[in-house]
Design a protein around this motif. Sequence first.
Motif, PDB file in Angstrom:
ATOM      1  N   UNK A  92       0.832  -1.197   0.000  1.00  0.00           N
ATOM      2  CA  UNK A  92       0.000   0.000   0.000  1.00  0.00           C
ATOM      3  C   UNK A  92       0.873   1.255   0.000  1.00  0.00           C
ATOM      4  N   UNK A 139       0.425   0.650  -4.276  1.00  0.00           N
ATOM      5  CA  UNK A 139      -0.845   1.126  -4.823  1.00  0.00           C
ATOM      6  C   UNK A 139      -1.182   2.510  -4.313  1.00  0.00           C
ATOM      7  N   UNK A 140      -0.505   2.968  -3.254  1.00  0.00           N
ATOM      8  CA  UNK A 140      -0.721   4.327  -2.786  1.00  0.00           C
ATOM      9  C   UNK A 140      -1.717   4.466  -1.646  1.00  0.00           C
ATOM     10  N   UNK A 167      -6.738   0.599   0.680  1.00  0.00           N
ATOM     11  CA  UNK A 167      -7.820  -0.204   0.105  1.00  0.00           C
ATOM     12  C   UNK A 167      -8.191   0.356  -1.259  1.00  0.00           C
ATOM     13  N   UNK A 168      -7.594  -0.195  -2.312  1.00  0.00           N
ATOM     14  CA  UNK A 168      -7.837   0.269  -3.681  1.00  0.00           C
ATOM     15  C   UNK A 168      -8.081  -0.965  -4.546  1.00  0.00           C
ATOM     16  N   UNK A 169      -9.319  -1.465  -4.551  1.00  0.00           N
ATOM     17  CA  UNK A 169      -9.598  -2.764  -5.160  1.00  0.00           C
ATOM     18  C   UNK A 169      -9.111  -2.858  -6.615  1.00  0.00           C
ATOM     19  N   UNK A 170      -9.446  -1.864  -7.427  1.00  0.00           N
ATOM     20  CA  UNK A 170      -9.108  -1.974  -8.847  1.00  0.00           C
ATOM     21  C   UNK A 170      -7.598  -1.906  -9.050  1.00  0.00           C
ATOM     22  N   UNK A 171      -6.912  -1.017  -8.321  1.00  0.00           N
ATOM     23  CA  UNK A 171      -5.455  -0.913  -8.467  1.00  0.00           C
ATOM     24  C   UNK A 171      -4.774  -2.179  -8.002  1.00  0.00           C
ATOM     25  N   UNK A 216      -5.976  -5.194  -8.124  1.00  0.00           N
ATOM     26  CA  UNK A 216      -6.167  -6.203  -9.175  1.00  0.00           C
ATOM     27  C   UNK A 216      -5.243  -5.914 -10.358  1.00  0.00           C
ATOM     28  N   UNK A 217      -5.155  -4.638 -10.750  1.00  0.00           N
ATOM     29  CA  UNK A 217      -4.263  -4.270 -11.849  1.00  0.00           C
ATOM     30  C   UNK A 217      -2.809  -4.598 -11.514  1.00  0.00           C
ATOM     31  N   UNK A 218      -2.423  -4.269 -10.271  1.00  0.00           N
ATOM     32  CA  UNK A 218      -1.044  -4.528  -9.858  1.00  0.00           C
ATOM     33  C   UNK A 218      -0.754  -6.026  -9.916  1.00  0.00           C
ATOM     34  N   UNK A 250      -7.058  -5.292   2.820  1.00  0.00           N
ATOM     35  CA  UNK A 250      -7.812  -6.504   2.545  1.00  0.00           C
ATOM     36  C   UNK A 250      -7.167  -7.276   1.395  1.00  0.00           C
ATOM     37  N   UNK A 306      -8.740  -9.190  -2.805  1.00  0.00           N
ATOM     38  CA  UNK A 306      -8.663  -8.987  -4.252  1.00  0.00           C
ATOM     39  C   UNK A 306      -7.367  -9.575  -4.816  1.00  0.00           C
TER      40      UNK A 306
END
Lengths: 304, 371
Positions: free
Chosen positions: B169, B200-201, B204-208, B210-212, B230, B233
């Motif tokens: 994170x 990811x910065x 909790x950044x679900x889309x990032x 997954x992209x990562x 969490x 993902x």
Amino acid sequence: MSAIETILVAMLAGCLRVSTPFLFVSLGECLTEKSGRINLGNEGALVLGAMVAYAVSYQTGNPWLGVLGGAAAGGALGLLHGGLCTLARVNDVAMGIAIMLAGTGMAFFFGKPYVQPSAPQLPSIPLGFWSDVPRIRSALNVSPLFFLGIAAAFGLYYIFRGTRMGLRIRIVGDSADAARALGLPIERIRLFATGAGSALAGIGGAFLSLSYPGSWNEGLSSGQGLMAVALVVFARWNPLACIGAALLFGAAGALGPSLQTVGITWGYYLFYAAPYVATLVMLIVTVAPGRALAGMPGELSIGR
Amino acid sequence: MSSSHLITRRTLLAGAAGTAAMAGLAPRAAHAAGVTIGFIYVGPKDDYGYNQAHAEGAAAIKSMPGITVVEEERVPETDDVEKTMESMIQLDGASLLFPTSFGYFDPYMLRMARKYPKIQFRHCGGLWKADKDPMNAGSYFGYIGMGQYLNGIVAGHMTKSKKVAFVAAKPIPQVLININSFALGARSVDPSITTRVIFTGDWSMAVKEAEATNSLVDQGADVITCHVDSPKVVVQTAEHRGIYTCGYHANQAPLAPKGYLTGAEWHWATVYKMFATKALAGEPLPNFVRGGLAQDFIKMSPYGPAVTPAARANADAVKAEIMKGGYAVFKGPLKDNTGKQVIPAGTAYPETAIQLESMNYLVEGVVGAIA
């Protein structure tokens, strides 16, 4: 594979994976705004749609029923917004913010029991079968909802251009006086345009929870619904341009993680801001005096 | 609603060299009215991750007689947490607060601790310093880096591409310890293994996330772990892509029945039971609490079906060494990934070393940067 290729493949994959929710919400917002109303509540419809879709998919075991459930939940929220906005002296921007908070709040409240379980996911279409490279195969695993979104964009374009219904929506959105002179039921048309628009946003939410990233939790959307509202301005209220805008956003969003994997590790916060920087740049480039808001429906105003 | 009269007593125990500072203001229940304890979480408490681990710990003390637990979830790391603390103190009568998220500590919790000198505050992960921070505040944490080291050993045995990956994170010390421990664990098996890290910065950044994960798999990584709030993902995406995962925070084995290898889990019940027992008895609460595998602050997930006997044997042997105490993952000579020496030869930092809690580098073999 070289670093450049890696980034290009990642951006292509990002286009196909990340853009779908942007596409659905911006199409929904486009439809609503064409009828002369702003719906900032579509972020709420997106989150509520994601939650309901996940819950329905988990309870019934059928993800497609989940998509329908997401659309229904979004639509219901949109009808609520539309209905409340027909009351006298209700500001649609303020109401939209209320609807957004209500939608996300309801989704968080009713979504509690669904954070833990894993719901059946939508299947994806393996368009990369011709390639031996795993990352290409994976990048081209495209969700059917992506194609549904493209089809919806063309459908909306046709409706606005070539059908009586589309003409009525545009008249209501461009000039309420003209619509009144023609005897059109202004409020009813806006109500259904808002409901249908939010149903599209709900499908976007279903994509988030049932396809990619494919999980329900409270940080799922992180503001994508709101960005999609800006995308509509960017796309000049043209459904086909919404496709391009959503793809661009998806690709820009994939830039940050992929740059880090190839070793460009400085300034990742900056790269994560790429989609927003792209929006700003495009707005500045395309805006010229006199045609700044070309295509904007005449009835659309934040002062009403 | 005042649940207890607080008789304050300042006890300064000059600890023996090397022991943690043990000074504090003790709440004492004059009317045996019990103790109300407030827990504050940054996210939902059933997130398969950080918050769930704390909520499980809180649940473990709910049944203790005399203890009342109040909880609030999804409290942002802003002024909001001060309002939450204020209302727990004023309205619920809480006399002991556990703000569990990293960003709550400075300045919010420290400010509240100065404002309410009779209330006890214990923060998870913050670096409480006896010489400058209030004595009614403190911090507790577990040496979960050791768990990530064991994750790394298992990952090192299981990787075929010699590339393992870490979705992180933010580049704060606790995260860097985990990344470095994971990388050192993998390199203890084979020094040619590289660890790719993506930040990811945010927590909790679900889309990032997954992209990562997808980007890392595309780059050839075949074992992945993470440090985000969490891991759901990351673990699900990795399982979907057919690679191995090592868990974090809680047991994510149900999310990845094929690819889950093992995982580093918190066991906060140990810590919260200790604090609750002391608070009930009116004893001073320790300000600086740390523990690892041996103290049952952390535990490892059971091995998944894919883990080879060699990997199990290696990890079990190292775990046995760690349980004896004094095991040092970080020992000199150690270089960071820019080639600069960060720990000189002859120096070893065991898990208890306070120097580790201000870590600001990525070790050799990690591909990534913290700025």
